[in-house]
Design a protein around this motif. Structure first.
Motif, PDB file in Angstrom:
ATOM      1  N   ASN A  34      12.104   1.602   6.727  1.00  0.00           N
ATOM      2  CA  ASN A  34      10.959   1.440   5.834  1.00  0.00           C
ATOM      3  C   ASN A  34      10.310   0.079   6.124  1.00  0.00           C
ATOM      4  N   ASP A  35       9.729  -0.053   7.322  1.00  0.00           N
ATOM      5  CA  ASP A  35       9.175  -1.350   7.722  1.00  0.00           C
ATOM      6  C   ASP A  35       7.879  -1.685   6.994  1.00  0.00           C
ATOM      7  N   ALA A  36       7.268  -0.733   6.323  1.00  0.00           N
ATOM      8  CA  ALA A  36       6.048  -0.994   5.554  1.00  0.00           C
ATOM      9  C   ALA A  36       6.369  -1.267   4.086  1.00  0.00           C
ATOM     10  N   ASN A  37       7.654  -1.225   3.726  1.00  0.00           N
ATOM     11  CA  ASN A  37       8.099  -1.455   2.347  1.00  0.00           C
ATOM     12  C   ASN A  37       7.460  -0.494   1.343  1.00  0.00           C
ATOM     13  N   TYR A  38       7.363   0.772   1.717  1.00  0.00           N
ATOM     14  CA  TYR A  38       6.872   1.763   0.775  1.00  0.00           C
ATOM     15  C   TYR A  38       7.859   1.871  -0.379  1.00  0.00           C
ATOM     16  N   GLN A  39       7.301   2.142  -1.572  1.00  0.00           N
ATOM     17  CA  GLN A  39       8.125   2.243  -2.766  1.00  0.00           C
ATOM     18  C   GLN A  39       8.319   3.720  -3.128  1.00  0.00           C
ATOM     19  N   THR A  40       9.449   3.993  -3.715  1.00  0.00           N
ATOM     20  CA  THR A  40       9.692   5.345  -4.205  1.00  0.00           C
ATOM     21  C   THR A  40       8.950   5.512  -5.527  1.00  0.00           C
ATOM     22  N   ALA A  41       8.802   6.743  -5.953  1.00  0.00           N
ATOM     23  CA  ALA A  41       8.141   7.019  -7.233  1.00  0.00           C
ATOM     24  C   ALA A  41       8.883   6.327  -8.374  1.00  0.00           C
ATOM     25  N   LEU A  42      10.203   6.309  -8.310  1.00  0.00           N
ATOM     26  CA  LEU A  42      10.996   5.654  -9.342  1.00  0.00           C
ATOM     27  C   LEU A  42      10.746   4.147  -9.358  1.00  0.00           C
ATOM     28  N   GLN A  43      10.648   3.530  -8.174  1.00  0.00           N
ATOM     29  CA  GLN A  43      10.371   2.097  -8.103  1.00  0.00           C
ATOM     30  C   GLN A  43       8.975   1.773  -8.652  1.00  0.00           C
ATOM     31  N   VAL A  44       7.994   2.598  -8.321  1.00  0.00           N
ATOM     32  CA  VAL A  44       6.625   2.373  -8.800  1.00  0.00           C
ATOM     33  C   VAL A  44       6.569   2.523 -10.313  1.00  0.00           C
ATOM     34  N   SER A  45       7.187   3.576 -10.823  1.00  0.00           N
ATOM     35  CA  SER A  45       7.195   3.804 -12.267  1.00  0.00           C
ATOM     36  C   SER A  45       7.861   2.637 -13.002  1.00  0.00           C
ATOM     37  N   GLY A  46       8.970   2.139 -12.464  1.00  0.00           N
ATOM     38  CA  GLY A  46       9.654   1.004 -13.081  1.00  0.00           C
ATOM     39  C   GLY A  46       8.800  -0.252 -13.057  1.00  0.00           C
ATOM     40  N   ALA A  47       8.113  -0.506 -11.933  1.00  0.00           N
ATOM     41  CA  ALA A  47       7.259  -1.691 -11.835  1.00  0.00           C
ATOM     42  C   ALA A  47       6.105  -1.618 -12.822  1.00  0.00           C
TER      43      ALA A  47
END
Length: 187
Positions: free
Chosen positions: A66-79
């Motif tokens: 994951n060299d672009a540091n994409y976030q998972t849906a769970l990570q986005v929702s938490g942020a």
């Protein structure tokens, strides 16, 4: 006579509209050819097109980098939740609850319809009282407001439904008229 669209007319209109479009078929995509023949030949010469023929293919997502540091849906929702909590913003549910609570306390009825006016000293000064004027048709109401313990005539309201349509004034639109409307849309 005024025209209306009844059940039969609506069914006919929908059948005409369906004929104007191509139905989507499962398993089929758009039929455009966006690749040049040279590009296709180059790709097919290097790769058979089969997933099974790929070497060193990842078998699960965790092996990919994951060299672009994409976030998972769970990570986005938490942020988002963390940012909202820190900012003091309200959720839509919270805002709706506050609005509902505020609206439930409002007195939204400005008019009070009465047969006869009460004593002005006991009337609500924030309301407009509608009392019959005693006219010949009985459809005129006078508007009264209690001001400093006295009644002040505010105006009058005549209720008339002249010019309104009822169902007997409407006739169904014909299939021929629908055909003419659709034909007028064609260039």
């Amino acid at each position: 006579m005024a025209k209306r669209l009844d059940d039969n007319g609506l069914l006919y209109l929908l059948s005409k509209l369906l004929l104007m479009f191509v139905r989507m078929e499962p398993g089929k995509g758009l039929s455009t050819n966006d690749l040049t023949n040279d590009l296709k030949a180059m790709i097919l010469g290097q790769f058979s097109g089969s997933w099974n023929d790929l070497d060193d293919k990842p078998t699960n997502v965790s092996t990919w980098i994951n060299d672009a540091n994409y976030q998972t849906a769970l990570q986005v929702s938490g942020a988002i939740s963390t940012a909202l909590a820190a900012s003091g913003f309200q959720t839509a549910t919270q805002v709706e609850a506050l609005i509902d609570a505020a609206l439930s306390t409002l007195d939204t009825d400005i008019f009070i319809v009465v047969d006869t006016l009460p004593l002005a000293s006991t009337a609500n000064p924030n309301k407009i009282y509608l009392a019959p004027s005693g006219g010949p048709e009985g459809n005129t109401m006078e508007e009264w407001v209690a001001v400093n313990g006295h009644w002040e005539k505010f105006g009058s309201v005549d209720i008339s439904l002249d010019g309104y349509f009822n169902e007997s004034n409407l006739v169904p639109i014909t299939n021929g008229e629908i055909d003419a409307m659709i034909a007028s849309l064609s260039p």
